[in-house]
Scaffold this motif. Structure first.
Motif: not given
Length: 399
Positions: A230-247
Motif C-alpha cells: 500500500x505504501x509503495x505508490x500510496x494510492x491503494x489504502x491499507x485495507x485495499x492492499x490487505x484485500x488484494x493480498x488475500x484474493x
C-alpha cells in the motif's frame, strides 16, 4: 511450511529489483533512461541540492553517464513523463497517468476538508479564476497570479497565498498539470494541453487501478507485507492492499514467505511463487561503491532498510544542529550488498569543488586502503556529476 528467503538472498533480490544489483552502465538518456524509471516505478523529487537534487542522484546511481538535461527532455519536450504524487512529489512514466484518476477523484473528496484548518477556505474562491487565467494565458506560475500588494508576502509552504493554494489544489486533483520547471519553480497548465493523448484515455474503474498499483508494487519490491504494498505508490489504502493480498493468495498468484532480516529474525511477507529460486540464481551485486540519495527508492522504507541491511538512517535536516548525530544531509554509501556508512559532502559551486567533511563507517566496516580507494573513485565521479572540477577531503574526514 513457508519458503524461507535468507537475508543474503533477500538483499540481493531487493537490490536487483531496484537496479543496484548490476554494474551501472548505459547511456542514461532517451529510452534507456525511460527503462530505468519504468523499472523503479517513479523517481522522487526533492528540492535539497547540497550536491544534486534527489531525482538526479537516484538516476545517476544507476546510470553514471546520466546528466540532468536528459530528464528534462523526457519531461518537457518528449512528454514521456509527468510530475505528480506518490508518497511524495515524483516523476512518473506518462503511460501510467490513467491510473492517477483514482488519486484525483479521492483528493477531490478529501482535500477541501483537510486543508480547511491549514490554508483556510479563501483559496476555494480562487479555483475558477485560476482555471480561467490558465485557459486564457497558458502555463502559469504562482507568482503570475499575485497582485502587486501580495508579492513577497507568502509565508512558505505552511501559509500559501490563496492563489498558490488554488494552484496546488487543482494540481493535486488533476485539473492542472505541471508542464515544466524553471529552476525549481513549477509552471502549471491544463492537462489536455500538456499531454492531450493521455488525458483523453478512458478512465479505469477503481478496482482496476487498485489491482495495477498492488501488482506493480509487489513486482518492484520483490517481497512485501500488505502495508508495504500500500505504501509503495500510496494510492491503494491499507485495507485495499490487505484485500488484494488475500484474493491473490487464494488464487495462488502469490505465496507467503519468511524473509530473514539482518538480525536473523523472520518476517512474514508475500511474493510471487518461485521467489526463493529466483533469488538464488541472481549474481551478487558488484563490489563498486555507490553514494546514494537519502531518497533513493532502496532506502525509502527506512524500517525495511534497517531490517534487511541492519542500517539505521534518518534525515536530520529538521533536527537542531546541536542534537544531530551526523549532519544536515548525509548520504548513505552502498558497497556490494551492504550499506557501509554515510558521508557528509557539499558542492562548493563557486570554487567548483566537492567538499567532503566526514565519513562514518558502520560498526565492523574497516577503512581499508582498497575501500577508501573505491570511495574516492566514486567521489571523483560524483564531483564531475555535480559540475565540480575536483573533490577535497577535510582533515580527519574519516571518523
Amino acid at each position: 511450511m513457508r519458503p524461507v528467503l535468507q537475508n543474503s538472498a533477500a538483499r540481493r533480490l531487493f537490490l536487483h529489483r531496484h537496479l543496484l544489483g548490476d554494474r551501472p552502465a548505459g547511456p542514461g538518456k532517451g529510452e534507456d533512461l525511460m527503462q530505468v524509471i519504468r523499472a523503479l516505478g517513479f523517481v522522487q523529487v526533492d528540492s535539497v541540492s547540497t550536491v544534486a537534487r534527489a531525482h538526479h542522484m537516484i538516476l545517476f546511481a544507476r546510470r553514471p553517464a546520466y546528466r540532468q538535461n536528459a530528464l528534462k527532455r523526457l519531461l518537457e519536450r518528449d512528454r514521456q513523463l509527468f510530475e505528480h504524487w506518490t508518497h511524495d512529489a515524483s516523476i512518473i512514466p506518462l503511460d501510467y497517468y490513467r491510473h492517477w484518476h483514482l488519486r484525483f477523484d479521492r483528493q477531490k473528496a478529501r482535500l477541501a476538508a483537510k486543508w480547511e484548518n491549514w490554508q483556510g477556505t479563501a483559496y476555494l474562491d480562487e479555483l475558477n479564476k485560476v482555471l480561467d487565467h490558465t485557459r486564457a494565458n497558458g502555463a502559469v506560475r504562482s507568482s503570475d497570479l499575485l497582485d502587486d500588494d501580495s508579492r513577497g508576502q507568502s509565508g512558505g509552504w505552511w501559509n500559501w497565498h490563496p492563489s498558490k493554494a488554488a494552484l496546488e489544489y487543482l494540481w493535486h486533483t488533476g485539473q492542472l498539470a505541471v508542464s515544466k520547471r524553471q529552476g525549481f519553480q513549477k509552471y502549471y497548465d491544463l492537462p489536455e494541453t500538456t499531454f492531450p493523448e493521455f488525458h483523453a484515455q478512458p478512465r479505469p474503474v477503481a478496482e482496476e487501478s487498485i489491482d495495477w498499483f498492488c501488482n506493480g508494487a509487489l513486482d518492484r519490491l520483490g517481497f512485501a507485507t500488505s502495508g508495504e504494498i500500500a505504501a509503495f505508490w500510496a494510492h491503494a489504502t491499507p485495507q485495499e492492499s490487505k484485500d488484494w493480498v488475500a484474493a491473490e493468495l487464494s488464487a495462488g498468484r502469490i505465496e507467503e514467505v519468511d524473509v530473514i532480516g539482518a538480525d536473523g529474525k523472520a518476517r512474514k511477507s508475500v511474493a510471487r511463487p518461485g521467489i526463493v529460486e529466483e533469488a538464488a540464481e541472481l549474481p551478487p551485486p558488484p563490489a563498486r561503491v555507490r553514494i546514494l540519495s537519502p531518497f533513493d527508492p532502496a532506502l525509502r522504507g527506512r524500517n525495511r532498510a534497517e531490517r534487511l541491511f541492519g542500517f539505521f538512517y534518518r534525515i536530520e535536516i529538521f533536527v537542531p544542529e546541536a542534537k544531530r548525530q551526523y549532519g544536515y544531509y548525509v548520504f548513505p554509501i552502498l558497497e556490494g550488498d551492504r550499506l557501509i556508512g554515510r558521508i557528509d559532502m557539499k558542492a562548493d559551486r563557486d570554487a567548483r569543488v566537492l567538499r567532503v567533511s566526514k565519513l562514518w563507517l558502520e560498526p565492523g566496516i574497516r577503512a581499508s586502503a582498497g575501500r577508501i580507494a573505491k570511495l574516492e573513485a566514486e567521489l571523483d565521479r560524483m564531483a564531475r556529476f555535480a559540475d565540480c572540477d575536483s573533490y577535497d577531503l577535510a582533515a580527519g574526514w574519516v571518523q
